[in-house]
Write a protein that holds these residues in place. Sequence first.
Motif, PDB file in Angstrom:
ATOM      1  N   PHE A 235       7.188   2.144  -3.398  1.00  0.00           N
ATOM      2  CA  PHE A 235       7.441   1.455  -2.133  1.00  0.00           C
ATOM      3  C   PHE A 235       6.437   1.858  -1.052  1.00  0.00           C
ATOM      4  CE2 PHE A 235       9.386   2.007   2.084  1.00  0.00           C
ATOM      5  CZ  PHE A 235       9.631   0.683   2.421  1.00  0.00           C
ATOM      6  N   GLU A 236       6.262   3.159  -0.838  1.00  0.00           N
ATOM      7  CA  GLU A 236       5.361   3.621   0.209  1.00  0.00           C
ATOM      8  C   GLU A 236       3.906   3.310  -0.119  1.00  0.00           C
ATOM      9  OE1 GLU A 236       7.080   7.345   2.480  1.00  0.00           O
ATOM     10  OE2 GLU A 236       6.993   7.764   0.339  1.00  0.00           O
ATOM     11  N   MET A 237       3.541   3.405  -1.393  1.00  0.00           N
ATOM     12  CA  MET A 237       2.171   3.097  -1.791  1.00  0.00           C
ATOM     13  C   MET A 237       1.850   1.624  -1.554  1.00  0.00           C
ATOM     14  SD  MET A 237       1.109   6.062  -2.832  1.00  0.00           S
ATOM     15  CE  MET A 237       2.142   6.663  -1.487  1.00  0.00           C
ATOM     16  N   ASP A 238       2.802   0.750  -1.904  1.00  0.00           N
ATOM     17  CA  ASP A 238       2.627  -0.690  -1.701  1.00  0.00           C
ATOM     18  C   ASP A 238       2.475  -1.008  -0.218  1.00  0.00           C
ATOM     19  OD1 ASP A 238       2.496  -3.400  -2.053  1.00  0.00           O
ATOM     20  OD2 ASP A 238       4.573  -3.660  -2.681  1.00  0.00           O
ATOM     21  N   LEU A 239       3.330  -0.403   0.609  1.00  0.00           N
ATOM     22  CA  LEU A 239       3.281  -0.643   2.052  1.00  0.00           C
ATOM     23  C   LEU A 239       1.936  -0.219   2.629  1.00  0.00           C
ATOM     24  CD1 LEU A 239       4.664  -1.399   4.727  1.00  0.00           C
ATOM     25  CD2 LEU A 239       5.569   0.944   4.819  1.00  0.00           C
ATOM     26  N   MET A 240       1.476   0.989   2.287  1.00  0.00           N
ATOM     27  CA  MET A 240       0.202   1.473   2.822  1.00  0.00           C
ATOM     28  C   MET A 240      -0.972   0.625   2.326  1.00  0.00           C
ATOM     29  SD  MET A 240       0.932   3.904   4.851  1.00  0.00           S
ATOM     30  CE  MET A 240       2.645   3.479   5.221  1.00  0.00           C
ATOM     31  N   ALA A 241      -0.932   0.219   1.063  1.00  0.00           N
ATOM     32  CA  ALA A 241      -2.017  -0.600   0.508  1.00  0.00           C
ATOM     33  C   ALA A 241      -2.113  -1.940   1.240  1.00  0.00           C
ATOM     34  CB  ALA A 241      -1.784  -0.824  -0.986  1.00  0.00           C
ATOM     35  N   ARG A 242      -0.979  -2.548   1.536  1.00  0.00           N
ATOM     36  CA  ARG A 242      -0.981  -3.839   2.245  1.00  0.00           C
ATOM     37  C   ARG A 242      -1.518  -3.681   3.667  1.00  0.00           C
ATOM     38  NH1 ARG A 242       3.471  -7.715   0.193  1.00  0.00           N
ATOM     39  NH2 ARG A 242       4.255  -6.736  -1.708  1.00  0.00           N
ATOM     40  N   ILE A 243      -1.060  -2.647   4.359  1.00  0.00           N
ATOM     41  CA  ILE A 243      -1.480  -2.442   5.746  1.00  0.00           C
ATOM     42  C   ILE A 243      -2.974  -2.154   5.831  1.00  0.00           C
ATOM     43  CG2 ILE A 243      -1.278  -0.887   7.726  1.00  0.00           C
ATOM     44  CD1 ILE A 243       1.696  -0.648   7.132  1.00  0.00           C
TER      45      ILE A 243
END
Length: 568
Positions: A235-243
């Motif tokens: 979850f956190e990796m996906d969020l940071m990658a998108r941002i």
Amino acid sequence: MLLRFLFLACLILLGCNEPEEQIRSTDLLNDSPSTVSVRDEGEKVMDTTSAVDLKDVPPQFRDKKLKYSSIAEMNKNENLKLGMQTGFVFVDKETRRLLPKAKIDYYKSTPDMAYLVANGKLDGFINDEPVIRYAALENPNLGYIHAGFEPMDIVAVFPKKEKGRSLRDELNTYIEKYRASGLLDSIDNLWLGHDETRKVVDFPKAKEGKPTFKMATSAINPPFEYIKDGKVVGFEMDLMARIFAEMGYGLEVHDVAFESVILGVETGMYDFAVATLSTTPAFKEKNFLSNSFYVSECVMAVQILDEKNVLSPAKNGGASDSAAIVEEGLIMSLKSSFVRTFVMESRWKLVTNGIWVTVYISILSALLGTVLGFLICLMRLSKIRIVDAIAIIYIRILQGTPSVVLLMILFYVVFARTEIDGVWVAVIGFGMNFGAYVSEMMRTGIEAVDKGQMEAALALGYTKPRAFFKIVLPQAARHFLPVYQGEFISLVKMTSIVGYIAIQDLTKASDIIRSRTYEAFFPLVTTAIIYFAIAWFLTRVLTAMQKRLDQSRRRNRLLRHSGLRPGI
């Protein structure tokens, strides 16, 4: 190639039921009632279950017998033994406040504690609800109760510098943008949902003229961050990658031990950290924190018991290995564990890569240590007192410093501002340590050679260096090589600590696999067998070298080639 062939052979013998395992895992996920959090405008957390359900025992465990049904019941146990993940300072403090009688042992990861709780070795441990819920799906003997903590904000942590503040502010803008658009909840639902095919993360490359930032994480806490198909996801990796993709920045992820995450940020090794980190007072004091992008309740993992107050049989290759063997049979249980450990998500690649890294670091460290040890040995033999004193100080410091501490000093202090790779830091660290011991071995071996050997060589016209290398050193080698061989094997085993500085060796690969399967038997036993095989092979190589240096064997070999009988 040989390792791949062995793995394929095992697959043929045992059979591969990966699709069946995935179906069974999905069924478990579908059977578990949803407890996904929904945020309102005020960022408060509302559980999708009704208010009447919010009791000590969550609904999915209501019909099962738990070892403990509440924190109050745990407090009655005078011999309560809890696990605690290293680095959970705030959780540690609150646990001691709520359960003052408890004895707390510290562990590196959630999977280790989940396995011990499911098997009754620990009474419980506290972590974020999604993390323990995920662990409970893989451990049929694992349940949880409410811990009595206030919900905790999950945030990103930045160094308390102007660069850290600037990046934090940019990140906050996108977090609020995602929250307002509903994308934050969509990412939440994706990673706490059932569709595994959509759970992928692509870390962005920097656009022209834009920087690349280093992010530290500890990929052992699914669904927030974990290893899948050899890549860090969650979850956190996906969020940071998108941002970061939207900002045009590159993002480089570094998987390190949890206790090293904040250390790496504070020393400047990484630009920021995302590792299921909460807004604790200690973090607020020393670092800049982002806005919250997830609100999590801490819960207490406890053991599920059957009606006879013993472990329930574990299905699906779960944590209770002995019970699974009784229920499913030895062959079926081993087959299931093998598939889950090596086949699913191509986890065998983690093992083969770990073997290569372990052997690579071991050999290079031994070569560097041998050269360095020889130089230190010459300094010890020097008649110049200051040179001898420097060598003695070096040896005593290295012998008295634990290898893991030395590695962390080199990685997080000495080379923190450089671009040197962690593997080379490990080679330097182990080489320095190995050299300290090798120097004393060589000195002892050289001093064991009769001084008359050098005098005779000089009388025959040899120069001093030539006499040393041709006459003295070969004889000294016969004395120190057996000890050198044992020290080298110790070096190979010592490399198992490189996971502390973000290197994915054989032991780290085992940790990653256990963080996904929540099993201990296959990953740990396989790792032990592989280390034994590596040590055995290297021992044979060193023994062969030792025999070739044996003067009597060399003389007999020459006599046989000349047609004479040995001993004449």
